[in-house]
Write a protein that holds these residues in place. Sequence first.
Motif, PDB file in Angstrom:
ATOM      1  N   UNK A 183       0.829  -1.209   0.000  1.00 22.35           N
ATOM      2  CA  UNK A 183       0.000   0.000   0.000  1.00 22.35           C
ATOM      3  C   UNK A 183       0.865   1.261   0.000  1.00 22.35           C
ATOM      4  N   UNK A 184       2.093   1.138  -0.467  1.00 28.24           N
ATOM      5  CA  UNK A 184       2.958   2.318  -0.588  1.00 28.24           C
ATOM      6  C   UNK A 184       2.295   3.276  -1.578  1.00 28.24           C
ATOM      7  N   UNK A 185       2.359   4.541  -1.282  1.00 25.97           N
ATOM      8  CA  UNK A 185       1.743   5.513  -2.185  1.00 25.97           C
ATOM      9  C   UNK A 185       0.299   5.829  -1.819  1.00 25.97           C
ATOM     10  N   UNK A 186      -0.249   5.101  -0.835  1.00 27.87           N
ATOM     11  CA  UNK A 186      -1.628   5.333  -0.408  1.00 27.87           C
ATOM     12  C   UNK A 186      -1.681   6.201   0.860  1.00 27.87           C
ATOM     13  N   UNK A 187      -0.522   6.708   1.316  1.00 25.94           N
ATOM     14  CA  UNK A 187      -0.434   7.336   2.644  1.00 25.94           C
ATOM     15  C   UNK A 187      -1.516   8.372   2.925  1.00 25.94           C
TER      16      UNK A 187
END
Lengths: 560, 260
Positions: free
Chosen positions: A133-137
């Motif tokens: 889920x990197x980039x979903x912060x």
Amino acid sequence: MKAIEVDTLSFTYKGGPKKALDGIKFEQEQGEMVVLMGHTGAGKSTFSRCLNRLIPHFHKGNYSGEIRILGNSIRDKRVYDLVGQIGLVFQDFESQLFSTNVELEVAFGPENLCLSREEIKRRVDESLQLVRLKGFERREPASLSGGEKQRLAIASILAIKPKIVVMDEPTTDLDPQGKLEIFSVAKILKSEGYTILFIEHETEAILEADKIVIVDRGKVVTEGKPYQILKDVELLENHGIRPPQIAKLLKEINEPTISFNLDEALKVFQKRDWKISDEKYTALLKKEEEQHIGYGKKIIEVKDLEYFYPENIKALDGISLDIQEGEFLAIIGQNGSGKTTLVKHFNGLLKPSKGKVRVAGEDTKRKQVSELGKIVGYVFQNPDHQIFANTVEEEVAFGPGNLGISKENISRFVEEALKEVGLEGYEGCDPFSLTKGERQRVAIASILSARPQVLILDEPTTGLDYRQQKSVMELLKSLNGKGHTIIIITHSLWVVAEYAKRVLVLHQGKIILDGSPRRVFSQEEKLADSFLRLPEIIRLSNRMERTLLSVDEFKYCLER
Amino acid sequence: MFIYLDKDSFLHHLHPVTKIVGLILLFIWAMVFNHPLYLSIIFVIVFFLSLLAKSLANLKKFWILLIILAFFSTLLWSFFLRGPSRLFKLGFIQISKESFLYGLAMGIRIDTMIISGIIFLSSTRTEDFTQGLSSLGLPFPVSFALSLSFRLVPTFAVTSSTIIQAQKSRGLDLESGRLLKRIRKHIPLFVPILIHAIRNTDLLAMALESKGFGFKKKRTYYLQFRSTWKDWLSIAILAGLIGFSFYIRLNGYGMIFHRI
């Protein structure tokens, strides 16, 4: 050192009728992935909650026995003391998420542990990386898909860095794509050295496991390697688990080779020169064509239907279809494809933005939901969203009472509806004391009692175990046999294959396929574009250039 | 669904304590006058703040509610208050110029307060709110629960609407019947909603405990806020405006009725 050791653990919920756990014994090595299976109500969730002391601290009751986590007894521990050792992921991801964005959700655990900001940041990054889920912060949790939400829930536990991760039916409420996402996360975690205890119904999860444990009535019934357990079709069916279809087929035709694998099965067929009989296949097709003769008049007509949600979000985009009396229609498609929006037009809960919907010849725009309720009954997905009465009888009588049916008729209709769903003798019971499967039946009876011609059911099998799923579907089949038109929304393609007579595939608000399950399921690639993965037995038959819908059909058509 | 808007504005960057204090000050300010003209000035300033906070999108969602509130406030106060200059009389119903203006003022006051609230929620994450309350001295679990309740309202609304639809599908008709009967008709809605709420709270509590919530007195806050001159200036300006408003009110301006 063992990760988890449980010695004759028993637990009875305060006020509970019987032991939820009854002297259970269990062991798990570090780094192992164990899958715990069994009926709903077998004690799986109770077991998982004992491991981090939610039981007996949060749920009170009568507790006895001993648990050691990573070699230490947890007898005197609080939930907080175990936070860094064992992490629990729950089935209901919606109620686990409460933060404004993904990053803060993951940071919550470490914040409670008083870690430094730099360390928290590092853990947030790592955990989001692990669940992809990197980039979903900065995304809002509510805007994520089901699979993403559950992955976020997992990441929020991983950030605490537990050695052991326990997942309690994390995929039950997910669509097929979401399920696959969770299985692949489990695989990643296993390769990272986590000890994983996975409570699961789906057989896909099992193949990666080191060990399978089957639980019933609060005890371990048996355990073993996935291979050993999965080949035992009878054992699985007896414990509410749907056996792998290919294994079941091979077993039922007395083939000694044990396999769950499509390619291996094909090889067996080639070696033995087994084929699908043309004659028998044609007979199947013929029988299917004759179905239409039994259908009555058009009961629902949809023409060029478009529907917009507020802010101009197009949910349905030019839907046209006719449904005849006596059909058994399944609507499938990914979450967000418009399935529920479509069926809510059939009983007037939603009115078309453009186009027309007619029910029994009448434009739904001119009718109230309460009027249409006499023709079209709608069973919502979660029975707990509608059950309110003190007794089953009162609950089931509510619908017909609203619709102005006379007193004598109501009691007769109620009686017959309860008989239909197999709940005779439950009239005086408190509906809230029943199991989920029984509550589902109460919900169906409470719609049936108004005698609608059409019955709509939104995901009637979700959250039920295999035995309960089959019994609900058999009930629908028998209602259909008595003339009711049945419309279901589902993600379970085996349910569609074995029970529906017609299937509608929705994708982004449009119908992309419409026809008999056999015709639709022969288009495997088109379905795969909508993330719909066919049951193994259908894929096997498709490879043999025919489409067979169930193990029974396969057995019938296989020329040996 | 949720009111918070993830934008980059002057208000988004203020310290949460500043925003909480600011919100309270705006509420106080709206209470100073009961004359529509004076309240309109405050209304315009608050509206300008919503532009500054880039929260116009949220105001649009609520504009119907705002108009309805203003309308009914004007109507009801007009009927219920008596003033010296009568405009209209029909039987026992009468409206005076003063009661009408007072009603209008109350409408503007309610709308100003609601818009202030919307601006606050649009520019303040629940986490900021929690942290703001904590730095004002509230214990963390209390601040957390308070701000969480705002967070859960929309989720709750979604479930409630599903439950309403489910019961409507069973022929429940909430519109007809006398008051008492109508209240009784809501039981099929209240029971499932209540049970859902209890169940959800239970699950949430378990999830929180499993993440180590509420055991230690101390905790880290991942988000970091520093108060800058902007915070001090904002509060100073607001306080100044309110002080000035009190001054002119005490000199007899900005009031329709003096006793209320």
